[in-house]
Design a protein around this motif. Structure first.
Motif, PDB file in Angstrom:
ATOM      1  N   VAL A 199       0.843  -1.204   0.000  1.00 47.37           N
ATOM      2  CA  VAL A 199       0.000   0.000   0.000  1.00 47.37           C
ATOM      3  C   VAL A 199       0.879   1.256   0.000  1.00 47.37           C
ATOM      4  CG1 VAL A 199      -1.582   1.356   1.407  1.00 47.37           C
ATOM      5  CG2 VAL A 199      -2.004  -1.074   1.057  1.00 47.37           C
ATOM      6  N   ALA A 200       1.941   1.220   0.799  1.00 43.48           N
ATOM      7  CA  ALA A 200       2.807   2.397   0.898  1.00 43.48           C
ATOM      8  C   ALA A 200       3.585   2.652  -0.379  1.00 43.48           C
ATOM      9  CB  ALA A 200       3.771   2.234   2.068  1.00 43.48           C
ATOM     10  N   LEU A 201       3.770   1.598  -1.172  1.00 46.02           N
ATOM     11  CA  LEU A 201       4.573   1.759  -2.390  1.00 46.02           C
ATOM     12  C   LEU A 201       3.784   2.366  -3.555  1.00 46.02           C
ATOM     13  CD1 LEU A 201       6.945  -1.294  -2.844  1.00 46.02           C
ATOM     14  CD2 LEU A 201       7.521   1.116  -2.788  1.00 46.02           C
ATOM     15  N   PHE A 202       2.481   2.427  -3.425  1.00 45.39           N
ATOM     16  CA  PHE A 202       1.659   2.876  -4.558  1.00 45.39           C
ATOM     17  C   PHE A 202       2.148   4.165  -5.204  1.00 45.39           C
ATOM     18  CE2 PHE A 202      -2.349   0.867  -5.927  1.00 45.39           C
ATOM     19  CZ  PHE A 202      -2.200  -0.342  -5.294  1.00 45.39           C
ATOM     20  N   PRO A 203       2.348   5.238  -4.429  1.00 43.65           N
ATOM     21  CA  PRO A 203       2.683   6.501  -5.109  1.00 43.65           C
ATOM     22  C   PRO A 203       4.045   6.508  -5.774  1.00 43.65           C
ATOM     23  CG  PRO A 203       2.405   6.828  -2.730  1.00 43.65           C
ATOM     24  CD  PRO A 203       2.207   5.386  -2.985  1.00 43.65           C
ATOM     25  N   PHE A 204       4.903   5.570  -5.410  1.00 45.53           N
ATOM     26  CA  PHE A 204       6.271   5.599  -5.936  1.00 45.53           C
ATOM     27  C   PHE A 204       6.487   4.592  -7.055  1.00 45.53           C
ATOM     28  CE2 PHE A 204       6.228   6.381  -1.335  1.00 45.53           C
ATOM     29  CZ  PHE A 204       6.472   7.747  -1.377  1.00 45.53           C
ATOM     30  N   SER A 205       5.463   3.896  -7.435  1.00 39.63           N
ATOM     31  CA  SER A 205       5.675   2.824  -8.401  1.00 39.63           C
ATOM     32  C   SER A 205       4.566   2.830  -9.444  1.00 39.63           C
ATOM     33  CB  SER A 205       5.695   1.480  -7.690  1.00 39.63           C
ATOM     34  OG  SER A 205       4.406   1.214  -7.191  1.00 39.63           O
ATOM     35  N   ARG A 206       4.665   1.877 -10.363  1.00 39.68           N
ATOM     36  CA  ARG A 206       3.659   1.750 -11.401  1.00 39.68           C
ATOM     37  C   ARG A 206       2.335   1.227 -10.858  1.00 39.68           C
ATOM     38  NH1 ARG A 206       4.580  -1.848 -15.951  1.00 39.68           N
ATOM     39  NH2 ARG A 206       6.668  -1.013 -16.109  1.00 39.68           N
ATOM     40  N   LEU A 207       2.304   0.917  -9.564  1.00 36.05           N
ATOM     41  CA  LEU A 207       1.048   0.438  -8.978  1.00 36.05           C
ATOM     42  C   LEU A 207      -0.078   1.472  -9.086  1.00 36.05           C
ATOM     43  CD1 LEU A 207       2.352  -1.319  -5.750  1.00 36.05           C
ATOM     44  CD2 LEU A 207       1.389  -2.410  -7.761  1.00 36.05           C
ATOM     45  N   VAL A 208       0.299   2.743  -9.279  1.00 33.43           N
ATOM     46  CA  VAL A 208      -0.756   3.769  -9.403  1.00 33.43           C
ATOM     47  C   VAL A 208      -1.739   3.459 -10.507  1.00 33.43           C
ATOM     48  CG1 VAL A 208       0.308   5.806  -8.386  1.00 33.43           C
ATOM     49  CG2 VAL A 208       0.891   5.159 -10.720  1.00 33.43           C
ATOM     50  N   HIS A 209      -1.318   2.641 -11.473  1.00 35.98           N
ATOM     51  CA  HIS A 209      -2.242   2.394 -12.590  1.00 35.98           C
ATOM     52  C   HIS A 209      -3.508   1.671 -12.111  1.00 35.98           C
ATOM     53  CE1 HIS A 209      -0.541  -1.741 -12.768  1.00 35.98           C
ATOM     54  NE2 HIS A 209      -1.641  -2.055 -13.408  1.00 35.98           N
ATOM     55  N   VAL A 210      -3.414   0.998 -10.970  1.00 39.22           N
ATOM     56  CA  VAL A 210      -4.607   0.338 -10.425  1.00 39.22           C
ATOM     57  C   VAL A 210      -5.693   1.370 -10.129  1.00 39.22           C
ATOM     58  CG1 VAL A 210      -5.460  -1.065  -8.515  1.00 39.22           C
ATOM     59  CG2 VAL A 210      -3.158  -1.453  -9.413  1.00 39.22           C
ATOM     60  N   LEU A 211      -5.260   2.528  -9.650  1.00 42.62           N
ATOM     61  CA  LEU A 211      -6.222   3.553  -9.216  1.00 42.62           C
ATOM     62  C   LEU A 211      -6.892   4.256 -10.393  1.00 42.62           C
ATOM     63  CD1 LEU A 211      -4.029   5.103  -6.408  1.00 42.62           C
ATOM     64  CD2 LEU A 211      -5.839   3.412  -6.176  1.00 42.62           C
ATOM     65  N   VAL A 212      -6.320   4.120 -11.590  1.00 45.42           N
ATOM     66  CA  VAL A 212      -6.929   4.780 -12.750  1.00 45.42           C
ATOM     67  C   VAL A 212      -7.526   3.755 -13.700  1.00 45.42           C
ATOM     68  CG1 VAL A 212      -5.567   6.871 -12.603  1.00 45.42           C
ATOM     69  CG2 VAL A 212      -4.666   4.918 -13.884  1.00 45.42           C
ATOM     70  N   ALA A 213      -7.874   2.598 -13.157  1.00 43.31           N
ATOM     71  CA  ALA A 213      -8.530   1.579 -13.992  1.00 43.31           C
ATOM     72  C   ALA A 213      -9.753   2.203 -14.658  1.00 43.31           C
ATOM     73  CB  ALA A 213      -8.938   0.387 -13.130  1.00 43.31           C
ATOM     74  N   PRO A 214      -9.890   2.015 -15.964  1.00 44.59           N
ATOM     75  CA  PRO A 214     -10.875   2.814 -16.739  1.00 44.59           C
ATOM     76  C   PRO A 214     -12.287   2.272 -16.648  1.00 44.59           C
ATOM     77  CG  PRO A 214      -9.666   1.380 -18.193  1.00 44.59           C
ATOM     78  CD  PRO A 214      -9.116   1.122 -16.819  1.00 44.59           C
ATOM     79  N   LEU A 215     -12.825   2.167 -15.452  1.00 45.53           N
ATOM     80  CA  LEU A 215     -14.175   1.619 -15.325  1.00 45.53           C
ATOM     81  C   LEU A 215     -15.242   2.597 -15.803  1.00 45.53           C
ATOM     82  CD1 LEU A 215     -13.683  -0.146 -11.903  1.00 45.53           C
ATOM     83  CD2 LEU A 215     -13.741  -1.183 -14.166  1.00 45.53           C
TER      84      LEU A 215
END
Lengths: 518, 242
Positions: B192-208
Motif C-alpha cells: 500500500v505504501a509503495l503505490f505513489p512511488f511505483s507503477r502500482l498507481v495504474h490500479v487507481l486509474v482503472a478505466p471503469l
C-alpha cells in the motif's frame, strides 16, 4: 441538424512524386524523440504495396475500424466489452516489428577504430536496446517496391481481384505504381476516440482535430488496435499513445501544417467544411452496403452558401471567419462541388475527412509492344543495352477509351477509395480525364473542340467548373490551397508556449517536462 | 503487546495509508503525465500473455475476496457455515493464488530475460514484483498451514482492520497470530505504501468509467451556444480538456 465545422484535407495523388518531404518535415518537428523514433505520423506508401505498418489494410489481421451490425455499428477489435476484457493483454496490438525496429549506426567507429587491414564499418545499433542488431526492416523499405515483386503482390487490396486481373497488374507493376501519402484522417466517427478506455482521445468541437491528451492517456493501447489506418502509435518509452495533431499550433494561427506546407508536389489542400453531425451514426449504420457510405458521407457535408445553413451555423457558435473559410474551401470544391475526391477505405466506417483525388496515370496507360531496336542500335553496347520491347502507352484514340480497357484494374482503385464499387471510382477518373482532354485541346491543340466538349458533356462538367478545377489542380497559389481560419484568441483552444520550447519533449506544450513514470 | 507489534500493526498501517492517500493524490495532480500502465506489450507480446493475464485475474479475484471478508464479515461467516461452500471458497481462492503465482513468475522472468523489456524496466518494477511475489508465497503458505482462512479472517482480522479505520487500534488478536500471518499483513501495508512511488498507481486509474461513457467524445473549448453571445464573460472559463 447539428452543424459543426471540420478542418478537412484533400491529397491529389496524380501530383505526388513520392519525395517524402512531408514525412521529414513532420518527423523533424514532432517525432524525433525517444520512443517515437519508429513513428511516422505522416508517411508515404508505394501502391500497390504492403504499406506501414505491414499490411495495415488487412483488418483480418489487425481488427481495426467499425463493423456494421444490424442497425447499429460496433468496433471490430476494441470497444467496451472487448477493450476491457483484453486490457491486460491486447491480442490485436501491432508490435514494434510490424513497423520496424528503429536503428542508428555506430558512426564513431569509422573514426576511432584502431588501424587494421580491414576498412572500419559503422555497425547498426538498435535505438531500443542500444545493442548491435540486424536490420530487417526500416522506414520506407518498400519505397518504389524496392526492386522486389513481394511488396506489390502482398497488397491487401489485391485479394478480391481475379487471377487474370492480378496478372495484368503485375505486368504493369514493372513500370507503374503510385504514391499514397497518409496522415491521420481526423475522422468524423473516429474509432480511436471510441476505443479509448481512459477517455484521453477527443475530437475538438471547434475544428474537428482529433487529439490525445497526454496527461489522461494511461497506455491501455486500444486506440492502436481500433484505428484501421494505424495512425495512432504507442510510445514505448513514455507509455502513452500519440498521433498526428494536424500541427494544431500552426492551424490555430492560420498556418498550414508542416507536411502540407513543405509539400513539393503541391498535392495537399486544406480547408473547412461544414457538416451535419446528427448524421454521423446513420451515415455508417444506415448504409445498405459499404460503398453506400461514400455517398452518405458526402451528403453530410453542407453547402456553405445556403443562407439557412449559414444561419444554423451561426446559431451553433461557428465564427463568421470560419463560415467564410468554408465558402472558399478548396476541399469543399474537390469533394462536394466537383466530386473529384474520395475517402480512403470508406468501408472502415470512420468517415475519414482526408480525401484523395485518385491517380489517373496508372489507369490511363496501357502496355503495347513496340519495336525498340532502332533506339537500341544507337546505344553504346558496352555501357547500356536496351532490350525492352514494350511501350508505356498513354495515347488516347477514343474518348475515355483507355479507361474502359485500363490495364491497371479499376477494381484495385475501387478497393482503395470506394469500398470496391468500380462505378464511383470510374466516374471520378472520367472527370479527371475530361479535364485533361479539355486542356489538351486548349494548349496542345491536337484534339478537336468537339471532342473536348463531348468529353465535358459526358461527365456533366461545365467550362467554368473545368477551368476552376484545372486552376486549383495546377496553378493554385499557397492561399488557394490552404484556407485556414485562425483560431480566435479569446476562444483559443490549447494555448501553448512557443513550440520550439517543447522540442525534445513530447512537443505538446506541457509545462513540466514529460517524464516516464516509475 | 510489545513494541514491535505496536509498530507493525499500529504505526505502520497509519504511515502506509497516509503515504498512500497523500502520495497518490500529489502524484496525480503534480505529475499526471507519469501515471500510466506503462505497458511493454508493444515490445514483447507472447510471453506477456502468459504472465499478465493470469497475474491480473488472479490478483483481482484475491483482492475482492479479501475486500468482501473485510466489508461483510457476517455474510462471509454465514455463507461458510455450510462446509461444502467453505470448501469451495477455500479451494477456488487457493487456485487463484496459484494462478497469480504462475503469472507473476512469468512476468518476472520476462522482465529479466527479454532484452527489449529490460530497457523499460526500472529497479522499482523489479522491487514491486519481488514484494508481491513474497506476499503471494506467504499468502499461499498461510492458506496451506492455517486452513479455513476465509472464516477466521472474517472473525479475527476483520475486527482488527476495522479498528484501524475507526482510529481505535485493537491489536491483541493480530499479535497472537502466527508469524507467517503477521508477515502477510505487514507485506500488505508495504505494498500500500509503495503505490505513489511505483507503477502500482495504474490500479487507481482503472478505466471503469468507460462503461458508462458514450463512445464518441467531442470537447469544446467554449460553450458553443455562448461563444457568439455578446454578453458572454470571457474571463470566467476553463477549457474542458485540461
Amino acid at each position: 441538424m447539428d452543424i459543426k465545422s471540420q478542418i478537412s484535407m484533400v491529397f491529389h495523388l496524380d501530383k505526388c512524386i513520392g519525395c517524402h518531404t512531408c514525412s521529414i518535415a513532420c518527423k523533424n518537428i514532432w517525432t524525433d524523440r525517444k520512443g517515437a523514433e519508429y513513428m511516422w505520423w505522416n508517411n508515404v506508401e508505394t501502391k500497390p504495396g504492403t504499406g506501414y505498418p505491414g499490411k495495415w489494410e488487412d483488418q483480418d489481421i489487425y481488427h481495426g475500424g467499425w463493423q456494421r451490425d444490424g442497425s447499429s455499428i460496433k468496433l471490430r477489435g476494441a470497444g467496451k466489452g472487448k477493450g476491457l476484457a483484453n486490457i491486460f493483454h491486447n491480442p490485436k496490438l501491432p508490435m514494434i516489428d510490424d513497423y520496424y525496429e528503429p536503428f542508428t549506426y555506430k558512426y564513431l567507429d569509422l573514426i576511432e577504430a584502431p588501424e587494421s587491414d580491414d576498412q572500419p564499418t559503422a555497425r547498426p545499433i538498435s535505438l531500443i536496446t542500444g545493442k548491435p542488431m540486424d536490420i530487417k526492416m526500416g522506414p520506407n523499405w518498400d519505397d518504389d517496391l524496392s526492386g522486389t515483386p513481394d511488396y506489390a503482390r502482398n497488397d491487401v487490396n489485391l485479394k478480391k481481384l481475379s487471377p487474370t486481373e492480378q496478372q495484368a497488374m503485375f505486368q504493369l507493376e514493372q513500370m507503374a505504381f503510385f504514391y499514397l501519402p497518409r496522415i491521420c484522417n481526423h475522422c468524423l466517427n473516429p474509432a480511436c476516440v471510441a476505443s479509448c478506455p481512459s477517455g484521453a482521445i477527443y475530437k475538438r468541437g471547434e475544428d474537428g482535430v482529433v487529439l490525445i491528451n497526454q496527461d489522461v492517456c494511461k497506455g491501455w493501447r486500444m486506440c492502436v488496435t481500433a484505428c484501421p489506418y494505424k495512425k495512432t502509435y504507442y510510445n514505448w518509452h513514455t507509455g502513452k499513445s500519440e498521433k498526428c495533431i494536424l500541427c494544431y499550433p500552426r492551424i490555430e494561427s492560420g498556418l498550414a501544417p508542416a507536411c502540407m506546407h513543405s509539400c513539393v508536389g503541391r498535392i495537399r489542400y486544406l480547408g473547412v467544411m461544414l457538416y451535419d453531425a446528427d448524421q454521423i451514426h446513420s451515415a455508417v449504420a444506415g448504409a445498405g452496403s459499404d460503398a453506400e457510405i461514400v455517398q452518405r458521407q458526402k451528403d453530410m457535408i453542407l453547402d456553405p452558401f445556403d443562407p439557412a445553413i449559414i444561419q444554423a451555423a451561426k446559431d451553433n457558435g461557428i465564427a463568421d471567419s470560419t463560415i467564410k473559410a468554408a465558402q472558399e474551401s478548396p476541399t469543399y470544391k474537390f469533394v462536394k462541388e466537383w466530386d473529384l475526391a474520395l475517402p480512403l477505405h470508406p468501408e472502415y466506417g470512420t468517415l475519414p475527412m482526408l480525401f484523395y483525388v485518385p491517380p489517373m496515370l496508372p489507369v490511363m496507360a496501357s502496355v503495347s509492344s513496340a519495336d525498340n531496336s532502332e533506339q537500341a542500335k544507337k546505344m553504346d553496347p558496352k555501357s547500356k543495352f536496351w532490350d525492352d520491347n514494350w511501350l508505356y502507352d498513354t495515347s488516347t484514340k477514343d474518348i475515355f477509351g483507355s479507361i474502359e480497357d485500363a490495364r491497371f484494374p479499376l477494381e484495385y482503385m475501387a478497393n482503395l477509395f470506394s469500398a470496391g464499387d468500380v462505378g464511383i471510382v470510374k466516374a471520378v477518373i472520367k472527370k479527371l480525364m475530361a479535364i485533361r482532354i479539355y486542356r489538351r485541346w486548349k494548349t496542345v491543340g491536337d484534339i478537336s473542340e468537339q471532342k473536348a466538349m463531348a468529353a465535358l458533356k459526358e461527365v456533366n462538367f461545365s467550362v467554368k467548373e473545368v477551368e476552376e478545377s484545372y486552376y486549383l489542380t495546377s496553378l493554385a497559389k499557397f492561399g488557394d490551397r490552404f484556407v485556414i481560419p485562425p483560431a480566435h484568441r479569446e476562444q483559443a483552444i490549447e494555448m501553448l508556449e512557443f513550440t520550439g520550447d517543447a522540442k525534445g519533449s513530447v512537443g505538446f506544450g506541457t509545462k513540466r517536462k514529460p517524464e516516464r513514470g516509475s | 503487546m510489545n513494541v514491535l507489534d505496536s509498530f507493525l500493526f499500529i504505526a505502520l498501517p497509519y504511515v502506509a495509508l497516509l503515504i498512500f492517500f497523500i502520495g497518490t493524490i500529489v502524484r496525480y495532480r503534480a505529475t499526471k503525465f507519469s501515471v500510466s500502465s506503462l505497458s511493454s506489450q508493444f515490445l514483447e507480446s507472447k510471453s506477456l500473455f502468459w504472465g499478465s493475464v493470469p497475474f491480473h485475474f488472479g490478483i483481482i479475484i484475491l483482492f475482492f475476496g479479501h475486500l468482501i471478508g473485510f466489508l461483510f464479515p457476517d455474510t462471509v461467516l454465514a455463507f461458510n457455515s455450510e462446509p461444502v461452500r467453505l470448501l469451495i471458497i477455500e479451494i477456488s481462492a487457493f487456485i487463484a493464488g496459484l494462478v497469480l503465482l504462475f503469472g507473476l513468475c512469468m512476468l518476472l522472468y520476462r522482465r529479466l530475460s527479454n532484452e527489449r523489456v529490460a530497457v523499460v524496466t526500472t529497479k522499482m518494477d523489479i522491487f514491486v514484483e519481488l514484494l508481491i511475489l513474497a506476499e503471494v508465497v506467504i499468502g499461499l503458505l498461510v492458506a496451506y498451514n492455517y486452513q479455513w482462512g476465509s472464516s477466521w479472517f472474517a472473525a479475527v482480522l476483520t475486527p482488527y482492520l476495522w479498528s484501524i479505520f475507526f482510529l481505535q487500534p485493537e491489536i491483541e488478536a493480530v499479535s497472537a497470530m502466527p508469524w507467517l500471518l503477521k508477515a502477510h499483513v505487514v507485506g500488505a501495508y508495504l505494498i500500500v505504501a509503495l503505490f505513489p512511488f511505483s507503477r502500482l498507481v495504474h490500479v487507481l486509474v482503472a478505466p471503469l468509467h468507460y462503461i458508462a461513457r458514450p463512445y464518441q467524445r467531442v470537447l469544446w473549448n467554449w460553450g458553443r451556444k455562448e461563444v457568439r453571445n455578446p454578453s458572454t464573460k470571457w474571463t470566467q472559463h476553463r477549457p474542458e480538456n485540461t
